[in-house]
Design an enzyme around this catalytic site. Structure first.
Site, PDB file in Angstrom:
ATOM      1  N   GLY A  53       0.833  -1.353  -0.023  1.00  0.00           N
ATOM      2  CA  GLY A  53      -0.130   0.041  -0.102  1.00  0.00           C
ATOM      3  C   GLY A  53       0.993   1.347  -0.009  1.00  0.00           C
ATOM      4  O   GLY A  53       2.092   1.117   0.496  1.00  0.00           O
ATOM      5  N   THR A  54       0.212   2.364  -0.440  1.00  0.00           N
ATOM      6  CA  THR A  54       1.085   3.489  -0.716  1.00  0.00           C
ATOM      7  C   THR A  54       0.842   4.532  -0.014  1.00  0.00           C
ATOM      8  O   THR A  54       0.932   4.488   1.367  1.00  0.00           O
ATOM      9  CB  THR A  54       1.282   3.970  -2.146  1.00  0.00           C
ATOM     10  N   THR A  55       0.226   5.711  -0.474  1.00  0.00           N
ATOM     11  CA  THR A  55       0.168   7.071   0.314  1.00  0.00           C
ATOM     12  C   THR A  55      -0.879   7.124   1.029  1.00  0.00           C
ATOM     13  O   THR A  55      -2.189   7.180   0.818  1.00  0.00           O
ATOM     14  CB  THR A  55       0.459   8.242  -0.764  1.00  0.00           C
ATOM     15  N   ALA A 228       3.307   4.599  -7.844  1.00  0.00           N
ATOM     16  CA  ALA A 228       2.705   3.614  -6.988  1.00  0.00           C
ATOM     17  C   ALA A 228       1.515   4.145  -6.195  1.00  0.00           C
ATOM     18  O   ALA A 228       0.875   3.563  -5.569  1.00  0.00           O
ATOM     19  CB  ALA A 228       3.971   3.233  -5.894  1.00  0.00           C
TER      20      ALA A 228
END
Length: 281
Positions: A53-55, A228
């Site tokens: 998972g990213t931001t 991403a």
């Protein structure tokens, strides 16, 4: 004991009278193998490919705090999932957003939710927001062995402090180090771009509605520069997960509310692709 438990259908006494208000301590005593940090991993043979998972972004305003996240999970250069949820309620007055190895992160959130619920049931009162932040720090630290093998979890924790009557934000590193952020914060691969966006637009006197727009602007800027991070996907109707925590508790915006904010920003970006401009002086 096991045979007696099966025949009577009753749980062992230790399960009925836990000696600690910490669910993690209880598991450590009764079933340590269930804790993620105690699991034995096979020897490393190159990089581990797992969805990440990213931001995640957060910003406070007078009366509360907003926590939001994009919906993309990646596995190397591939998009593993387009609609993953990365922001979850921790309890009535707090929430946690996950960045890092998706599977472990979701499992850690569930364990954290149980930890807070267990404390409230045993003690008959909610843990303070500071105490919740400390408990999450301990859980991250227990995952250090996996983090050293590339399976890191780096969440962002936010909540409404009922004692101080304001929203607060806490960030972490992979060792469990905890820092309280002032005003706004971000984590994940696109965090540097999201933080820069908020740095230029954030003000302490923003309204709740303005803060909601601020975090989505930050996620848009992160997606603009970080592959991403996923931006609003109008074609698939996938929009950021946005939550608000005030003295009334945790609230997750509906898909309609999230889409309205995202669409208004997209329309504005057709005129100004780089987003709103901050004043020079």
């Amino acid at each position: 004991m096991e045979a007696n438990t099966r025949s009577t259908g009753r749980l062992p006494a230790a399960f009925l009278t836990p000696g600690s208000s910490s669910f993690m301590d209880f598991l450590t005593d009764q079933s340590p193998g269930m804790l993620p940090g105690n699991r034995q991993l096979p020897p490393m043979k190159g990089a581990i490919e797992a969805p990440h998972g990213t931001t995640i972004v957060a910003a406070s305003f007078p009366g509360g705090v907003v926590l939001a996240g994009d919906r993309r999970a990646t596995m190397g250069s591939m998009i593993a999932q387009r609609n993953i949820e990365k922001v979850f309620p921790a309890d009535e007055y707090s929430a946690v957003g996950i960045a890092g190895t998706a599977g472990l992160a979701v499992e850690m959130v569930k364990l954290f939710q149980l930890e807070l619920e267990h404390f409230e049931k045993v003690e008959g009162a909610q843990l303070s927001l500071e105490g919740k932040a400390n408990r999450l720090s301990t859980m991250i630290r227990s995952n250090l062995a996996m983090a050293m093998q590339g399976l890191a979890v780096v969440p962002l924790f936010a909540g409404y402090d009922v004692d101080r009557e304001r929203g607060r934000i806490f960030s972490y590193d992979v060792t469990g180090g905890r820092s309280e952020e002032q005003g706004y914060a971000s984590t994940g691969s696109g965090s540097i771009f999201a933080r820069t966006s908020m740095k230029k637009l954030y003000r302490e006197d923003l309204t709740e509605e303005q803060t909601l727009t601020l975090v989505v602007q930050a996620l848009y800027d992160a997606a603009d520069d970080d592959s991403a991070t996923g931006g609003p996907d109008v074609a698939r109707r996938i929009y950021p997960i946005i939550t608000v925590i005030t003295d009334e508790g945790f609230r997750k915006l509906t898909e309609t509310e999230s889409s309205e904010i995202a669409r208004s920003i997209l329309e504005r970006r057709l005129v100004e692709p780089d987003g709103p401009r901050a004043e020079l002086l």
